[in-house]
Design a protein around this motif. Structure first.
Motif, PDB file in Angstrom:
ATOM      1  N   GLN A  49       1.093  -1.233   0.184  1.00 23.75           N
ATOM      2  CA  GLN A  49      -0.060   0.029   0.154  1.00 23.75           C
ATOM      3  C   GLN A  49       0.773   1.252  -0.268  1.00 23.75           C
ATOM      4  N   HIS A  50       1.937   1.220   0.767  1.00 23.39           N
ATOM      5  CA  HIS A  50       2.590   2.293   0.842  1.00 23.39           C
ATOM      6  C   HIS A  50       3.539   2.509  -0.273  1.00 23.39           C
ATOM      7  N   GLU A  51       4.156   1.449  -0.865  1.00 24.04           N
ATOM      8  CA  GLU A  51       4.893   1.629  -2.025  1.00 24.04           C
ATOM      9  C   GLU A  51       4.137   2.130  -3.301  1.00 24.04           C
ATOM     10  N   PHE A  52       2.818   1.534  -3.436  1.00 24.08           N
ATOM     11  CA  PHE A  52       2.266   2.108  -4.509  1.00 24.08           C
ATOM     12  C   PHE A  52       0.909   3.135  -4.481  1.00 24.08           C
ATOM     13  N   GLN A  53       1.028   3.538  -3.126  1.00 25.28           N
ATOM     14  CA  GLN A  53       0.115   4.398  -2.588  1.00 25.28           C
ATOM     15  C   GLN A  53      -1.497   4.014  -3.064  1.00 25.28           C
ATOM     16  N   ALA A  54      -1.633   2.608  -2.760  1.00 23.77           N
ATOM     17  CA  ALA A  54      -2.816   2.140  -3.187  1.00 23.77           C
ATOM     18  C   ALA A  54      -3.725   2.002  -2.023  1.00 23.77           C
ATOM     19  N   SER A  55      -5.218   1.876  -2.359  1.00 22.24           N
ATOM     20  CA  SER A  55      -6.226   1.601  -1.252  1.00 22.24           C
ATOM     21  C   SER A  55      -6.240   0.463  -1.078  1.00 22.24           C
ATOM     22  N   ASN A  56      -7.034  -0.009   0.212  1.00 19.50           N
ATOM     23  CA  ASN A  56      -7.294  -1.412   0.505  1.00 19.50           C
ATOM     24  C   ASN A  56      -7.683  -1.988  -0.585  1.00 19.50           C
ATOM     25  N   SER A  57      -8.768  -1.793  -1.324  1.00 22.34           N
ATOM     26  CA  SER A  57      -9.555  -2.310  -2.540  1.00 22.34           C
ATOM     27  C   SER A  57      -8.610  -2.680  -3.558  1.00 22.34           C
ATOM     28  N   GLN A  58      -7.720  -1.831  -3.858  1.00 22.86           N
ATOM     29  CA  GLN A  58      -6.744  -1.794  -4.985  1.00 22.86           C
ATOM     30  C   GLN A  58      -5.747  -2.933  -4.669  1.00 22.86           C
ATOM     31  N   THR A  59      -5.340  -2.846  -3.290  1.00 22.46           N
ATOM     32  CA  THR A  59      -4.283  -3.909  -2.944  1.00 22.46           C
ATOM     33  C   THR A  59      -4.774  -5.334  -2.734  1.00 22.46           C
ATOM     34  N   SER A  60      -5.946  -5.322  -2.564  1.00 16.40           N
ATOM     35  CA  SER A  60      -6.565  -6.659  -2.278  1.00 16.40           C
ATOM     36  C   SER A  60      -6.775  -7.605  -3.541  1.00 16.40           C
ATOM     37  N   TRP A  61      -6.930  -6.750  -4.701  1.00 19.25           N
ATOM     38  CA  TRP A  61      -7.224  -7.351  -5.854  1.00 19.25           C
ATOM     39  C   TRP A  61      -6.432  -8.450  -6.279  1.00 19.25           C
ATOM     40  N   PHE A  62      -4.738  -8.238  -6.078  1.00 14.72           N
ATOM     41  CA  PHE A  62      -4.042  -9.294  -6.563  1.00 14.72           C
ATOM     42  C   PHE A  62      -3.871 -10.491  -5.997  1.00 14.72           C
ATOM     43  N   PRO A  63      -4.128 -10.463  -4.679  1.00 17.02           N
ATOM     44  CA  PRO A  63      -4.337 -11.827  -3.832  1.00 17.02           C
ATOM     45  C   PRO A  63      -5.332 -12.660  -4.198  1.00 17.02           C
ATOM     46  N   SER A  64      -6.756 -11.697  -4.551  1.00 16.94           N
ATOM     47  CA  SER A  64      -7.947 -12.244  -4.759  1.00 16.94           C
ATOM     48  C   SER A  64      -7.906 -12.873  -6.222  1.00 16.94           C
ATOM     49  N   ILE A  65      -7.145 -12.175  -7.193  1.00 17.38           N
ATOM     50  CA  ILE A  65      -6.821 -12.868  -8.704  1.00 17.38           C
ATOM     51  C   ILE A  65      -6.157 -14.093  -8.177  1.00 17.38           C
ATOM     52  N   MET A  66      -5.154 -14.062  -7.718  1.00 18.41           N
ATOM     53  CA  MET A  66      -4.177 -15.325  -7.370  1.00 18.41           C
ATOM     54  C   MET A  66      -5.304 -16.569  -6.836  1.00 18.41           C
ATOM     55  N   VAL A  67      -5.913 -16.214  -5.727  1.00 14.54           N
ATOM     56  CA  VAL A  67      -6.841 -17.282  -5.178  1.00 14.54           C
ATOM     57  C   VAL A  67      -7.953 -17.837  -5.991  1.00 14.54           C
ATOM     58  N   ALA A  68      -8.613 -16.785  -6.685  1.00 14.93           N
ATOM     59  CA  ALA A  68      -9.688 -17.176  -7.707  1.00 14.93           C
ATOM     60  C   ALA A  68      -9.131 -17.993  -9.128  1.00 14.93           C
ATOM     61  N   VAL A  69      -7.900 -17.677  -9.642  1.00 11.94           N
ATOM     62  CA  VAL A  69      -7.530 -18.623 -10.714  1.00 11.94           C
ATOM     63  C   VAL A  69      -7.003 -19.709 -10.015  1.00 11.94           C
ATOM     64  N   LEU A  70      -6.223 -19.847  -8.944  1.00 10.34           N
ATOM     65  CA  LEU A  70      -5.954 -21.137  -8.178  1.00 10.34           C
ATOM     66  C   LEU A  70      -7.090 -22.169  -8.286  1.00 10.34           C
ATOM     67  N   HIS A  71      -8.246 -21.626  -7.774  1.00 10.35           N
ATOM     68  CA  HIS A  71      -9.532 -22.461  -7.748  1.00 10.35           C
ATOM     69  C   HIS A  71     -10.248 -22.721  -9.045  1.00 10.35           C
ATOM     70  N   GLY A  72     -10.175 -21.727  -9.990  1.00  7.49           N
ATOM     71  CA  GLY A  72     -11.072 -21.748 -11.026  1.00  7.49           C
ATOM     72  C   GLY A  72     -10.305 -22.333 -12.132  1.00  7.49           C
ATOM     73  N   GLY A  73      -8.949 -22.458 -12.227  1.00  7.46           N
ATOM     74  CA  GLY A  73      -8.455 -23.002 -13.456  1.00  7.46           C
ATOM     75  C   GLY A  73      -8.331 -24.572 -13.522  1.00  7.46           C
ATOM     76  N   GLY A  74      -9.355 -25.090 -12.929  1.00  9.03           N
ATOM     77  CA  GLY A  74      -9.377 -26.654 -13.041  1.00  9.03           C
ATOM     78  C   GLY A  74      -9.828 -27.186 -14.377  1.00  9.03           C
ATOM     79  N   PRO A  75     -10.517 -26.577 -14.863  1.00  6.61           N
ATOM     80  CA  PRO A  75     -11.050 -27.444 -16.418  1.00  6.61           C
ATOM     81  C   PRO A  75      -9.869 -27.331 -17.487  1.00  6.61           C
ATOM     82  N   LEU A  76      -9.229 -26.112 -17.534  1.00  6.69           N
ATOM     83  CA  LEU A  76      -8.111 -25.929 -18.316  1.00  6.69           C
ATOM     84  C   LEU A  76      -6.840 -26.713 -17.878  1.00  6.69           C
ATOM     85  N   CYS A  77      -6.728 -26.797 -16.584  1.00  3.00           N
ATOM     86  CA  CYS A  77      -5.574 -27.982 -16.058  1.00  3.00           C
ATOM     87  C   CYS A  77      -5.966 -29.337 -16.323  1.00  3.00           C
TER      88      CYS A  77
END
Length: 490
Positions: A49-77
């Protein structure tokens, strides 16, 4: 001839022995590296947050994307495993995970992290984890249940060790160098994949498992060819592509099961709703503790406490739920665990002292172990096993959507109100409402089915009721390797 068959039998059954146990060790390490990794992102939350001057919502997007892809990439795998094999997909996942984190260390904006740490690392972790679980089904037959239970302890080990390592590297080197080292660590997935060498089966079972299934629509295509249509005809090619697309959707996304199976419908909707709040404590617990004056090292220790307790509670929960007393009632145990998870969040609202947060982590870990151990057991109870792979595809994709949007929406609410308590209010709301919905809906569905059966028995023989007993014993487990399935874990 007899000697040749005897030699084939002696060398063609490597399951449950020898190298299979090395593969199990590799699967434990894989689950710790992949499923356990996202839990450490909260340690870097404040610094990013301090490095990129980002909000809580903006910072939480990248762990959310990571977890979502980890769970939702099953058919492609699953498609890649069927085409290239488990070993290749595990090693490909390791390369993607390492590349994603190394690239993340050079990011200049928070949006670049969405692509590198979120999408690329998440997809790589998905490939390595799910292909690693699949290969266990080939190496273990008699001890398959034990092997999966032991492999799942890797998740708890990852939850315990990743936050401690993350905090140490953050203090000593900063987040960029820490991400660079993480890239090197995740490359060890390639080593685990190298251990998972292709299994050599008996010639009979190999030919049987390698025999392609007759696909719906292929007969119609053969009919058109026999009637003189050229295989290169544009309309026929378009029809073939459309048919294959429909077959793939039917195989990996069970919309027909969702419409016909009421239990699967209730459970999928309930778990999808629950996931809106499930990941919130993992993402925001460390920032919440630091915001309330807890030392950074102690804050990181909270996640490790959750993982350490999971090591012991998750296997016990699995053993308890497997007892015959709970046969047909595991859905209610799942609802109870989700309800406890939701209620435990109110402890954080009461106080943010370190001792109170430790108590919260203990109760949260017990509840989370119950949810994680029962999620797929309940799905197997609700759906027939021959349809499980397809049902799991739709199930994981829907839950990945809510895993993706839950933390950023809550982060936006925290940005607007400047109050971290809304994290735990939101988590409690989604978990408690989902637990009540699933439990009460299945209770009503069970009563409805009993009334229907009683009415049917009365119509068949008005003079007296006839009760027919159906065997509840599980079918004998097949000795042949399972079809490729993609499995996720919470």
């Amino acid at each position: 001839m007899a000697q040749r068959e005897a030699a084939g039998r002696s060398t063609a059954k490597p399951q449950d022995q020898g190298w299979a146990w090395m593969v199990l060790v590799a699967a434990v390490v894989l689950q710790g590296l992949t499923l356990g990794f996202p839990c450490c992102i909260g340690v870097f939350f404040t610094d990013l947050q301090h490095e990129f001057q980002a909000s809580n919502s903006q910072t939480s997007w990248f762990p959310s994307i990571m977890v979502a892809v980890l769970h939702g990439g099953g058919p492609l795998c699953s498609i890649l495993v069927k085409r290239f094999g488990c070993r290749f997909v595990v090693m490909l996942g390791g390369l993607l995970s390492g590349l994603g984190m190394v690239s993340s260390s050079f990011c200049k904006s928070i949006s670049q992290l969405y692509l590198t740490a979120g999408l690329i690392t998440g997809l790589g972790s998905c490939f390595s984890f799910q292909a690693g679980v699949t290969v266990l089904g080939y190496y273990f037959v008699q001890w398959r249940t034990l092997a999966n239970a032991v492999a799942s302890t890797g998740v708890s080990l990852g939850f315990t060790l990743w936050p401690l390592l993350s905090q140490y590297l953050l203090d000593e080197m900063g987040w960029r160098n820490a991400f660079l080292i993480f890239g090197g660590i995740l490359l060890n997935c390639c080593v685990c994949g190298a251990i998972m060498r292709p299994i050599q089966l008996a010639s009979g079972s190999l030919s049987q498992s390698a025999k392609p299934e007759e696909e719906p629509g292929s007969r119609a295509e053969e009919t058109q060819l026999s009637n003189g249509a050229s295989p290169h005809h544009p309309m026929l090619q378009q029809h073939t592509r459309r048919t294959k697309c429909f077959q793939m959707l039917h195989k990996y996304l069970a919309f027909d099961i969702f419409c016909q199976n009421k239990g699967y419908q209730i459970y999928t909707v309930g778990v999808t709703w629950m996931m809106m709040g499930f990941a919130l404590p993992h993402v925001y617990l460390v920032p919440y503790a630091i915001h309330n004056g807890v030392e950074e090292r102690k804050a990181a220790l909270l996640i490790s406490i959750i993982g350490f307790i999971n090591i012991f509670i998750r296997p016990l929960t699995g053993l308890l739920s497997g007892h015959r007393i709970f046969t047909g009632r595991r859905i209610y145990l799942f609802s109870l665990a989700a309800l406890l998870y939701g209620l435990s969040n109110f402890i954080c609202v009461i106080s943010a002292e370190f001792s109170v947060l430790i108590l919260y982590c203990i109760i949260l870990s017990i509840a989370m172990s119950g949810v994680g151990a029962l999620t797929f057991q309940v799905l197997m109870d609700v759906v027939e096993m021959d349809k499980f792979s397809s049902a799991l595809g739709l199930f994981t994709i829907l839950e990945s959507i809510t895993l993706l949007i839950g933390p950023p929406l809550t982060g936006l609410l925290v940005d607007i109100t400047s109050d971290f308590h809304y994290v735990f209010y939101n988590s409690s709301f989604f978990l408690i409402s989902a637990a009540l919905f699933i439990g009460l809906s299945f209770c009503a569905l069970e009563k409805k089915n009993k009334l229907r059966e009683a009415s049917k028995a009365h119509m068949d023989n008005p003079s007296r009721y006839q009760y027919s007993e159906t065997s509840t014993e599980p079918k004998a487990e097949s000795k042949s390797p399972p079809a490729v399935e993609y499995i996720t874990s919470i």
